[in-house]
Write a protein that holds these residues in place. Structure first.
Motif, PDB file in Angstrom:
ATOM      1  N   GLN A  19      -9.544  -2.530  -0.843  1.00 32.29           N
ATOM      2  CA  GLN A  19      -9.631  -1.740   0.386  1.00 32.29           C
ATOM      3  C   GLN A  19     -10.698  -2.297   1.319  1.00 32.29           C
ATOM      4  OE1 GLN A  19      -9.945   2.111  -1.673  1.00 32.29           O
ATOM      5  NE2 GLN A  19      -8.323   2.833  -0.306  1.00 32.29           N
ATOM      6  N   ARG A  34       1.694   9.742   4.994  1.00 35.14           N
ATOM      7  CA  ARG A  34       2.733   9.247   5.901  1.00 35.14           C
ATOM      8  C   ARG A  34       3.993  10.081   5.770  1.00 35.14           C
ATOM      9  NH1 ARG A  34       6.672   4.779   5.752  1.00 35.14           N
ATOM     10  NH2 ARG A  34       6.993   4.139   7.900  1.00 35.14           N
ATOM     11  N   ILE A  73      -8.535  -1.622   4.410  1.00 34.31           N
ATOM     12  CA  ILE A  73      -7.553  -0.553   4.190  1.00 34.31           C
ATOM     13  C   ILE A  73      -8.296   0.788   4.213  1.00 34.31           C
ATOM     14  CG2 ILE A  73      -5.900   0.416   2.548  1.00 34.31           C
ATOM     15  CD1 ILE A  73      -5.569  -2.472   1.438  1.00 34.31           C
ATOM     16  N   THR A 102       0.837  -1.197   0.000  1.00 33.54           N
ATOM     17  CA  THR A 102       0.000   0.000   0.000  1.00 33.54           C
ATOM     18  C   THR A 102       0.874   1.251   0.000  1.00 33.54           C
ATOM     19  OG1 THR A 102      -0.098   0.069   2.423  1.00 33.54           O
ATOM     20  CG2 THR A 102      -1.867  -1.127   1.275  1.00 33.54           C
ATOM     21  N   TYR A 103       0.250   2.374  -0.288  1.00 37.37           N
ATOM     22  CA  TYR A 103       0.942   3.657  -0.260  1.00 37.37           C
ATOM     23  C   TYR A 103       0.060   4.674   0.442  1.00 37.37           C
ATOM     24  CZ  TYR A 103       2.775   8.141  -1.653  1.00 37.37           C
ATOM     25  OH  TYR A 103       3.258   9.420  -1.629  1.00 37.37           O
ATOM     26  N   ASP A 104       0.625   5.327   1.433  1.00 30.03           N
ATOM     27  CA  ASP A 104      -0.081   6.353   2.193  1.00 30.03           C
ATOM     28  C   ASP A 104       0.613   7.683   1.935  1.00 30.03           C
ATOM     29  OD1 ASP A 104      -1.298   8.017   4.024  1.00 30.03           O
ATOM     30  OD2 ASP A 104      -0.960   6.714   5.744  1.00 30.03           O
ATOM     31  N   SER A 138      -7.792   6.619   2.796  1.00 26.46           N
ATOM     32  CA  SER A 138      -6.649   7.496   2.509  1.00 26.46           C
ATOM     33  C   SER A 138      -5.396   6.726   2.093  1.00 26.46           C
ATOM     34  CB  SER A 138      -6.316   8.343   3.739  1.00 26.46           C
ATOM     35  OG  SER A 138      -5.949   7.500   4.817  1.00 26.46           O
ATOM     36  N   VAL A 139      -5.432   5.390   2.213  1.00 29.47           N
ATOM     37  CA  VAL A 139      -4.293   4.551   1.860  1.00 29.47           C
ATOM     38  C   VAL A 139      -4.605   3.831   0.556  1.00 29.47           C
ATOM     39  CG1 VAL A 139      -2.841   2.619   2.589  1.00 29.47           C
ATOM     40  CG2 VAL A 139      -3.657   4.266   4.283  1.00 29.47           C
ATOM     41  N   ARG A 140      -3.701   3.934  -0.405  1.00 23.45           N
ATOM     42  CA  ARG A 140      -3.946   3.364  -1.730  1.00 23.45           C
ATOM     43  C   ARG A 140      -3.323   1.982  -1.869  1.00 23.45           C
ATOM     44  NH1 ARG A 140      -2.431   5.978  -7.617  1.00 23.45           N
ATOM     45  NH2 ARG A 140      -3.452   4.330  -8.799  1.00 23.45           N
TER      46      ARG A 140
END
Length: 109
Positions: free
Chosen positions: A56, A7, A61, A2-4, A64-66
């Protein structure tokens, strides 16, 4: 994987100039994992036939997290001589020269 984007806060090296730099870094991490798995005799696959929203919800998930990649990792018992996508006629190979551009991007006929 995942990508946030949130962060690390608003000032993360690279992201101030290229908004997707963090996403690209996630993809590079996947490539490094793939290379390491191969070196250890493991196989890895990237499942690409899903909708991000489905994954998600399935995995809880946050919005906001992809989700970047759904990866499969495990032992390899046999390697095919010809890759599956080639064997099944997904797309014909093309010469490397068609994919490499020198000095400038050129549209090829």
């Amino acid at each position: 994987m995942t990508y946030d984007a949130e962060r690390g806060g608003p000032a993360v090296l690279g992201r101030h100039a290229i908004a997707d730099a963090g996403l690209y870094s996630s993809c590079l991490a996947i490539q490094n994992l793939w290379l390491a798995a191969t070196a250890e005799g493991l196989g890895m696959g990237w499942v690409s036939f899903y909708r991000e929203e489905f994954l998600q919800e399935l995995l809880g998930i946050p919005a906001s997290v992809r989700p970047v990649a759904w990866l499969c990792l495990g032992p390899v018992t046999q390697l095919q001589e010809v890759p599956d996508l080639v064997r099944h006629g997904w797309r014909p190979k093309r010469p490397l020269a068609e994919a490499v551009h020198v000095d400038r991007f050129r549209v090829r006929a």
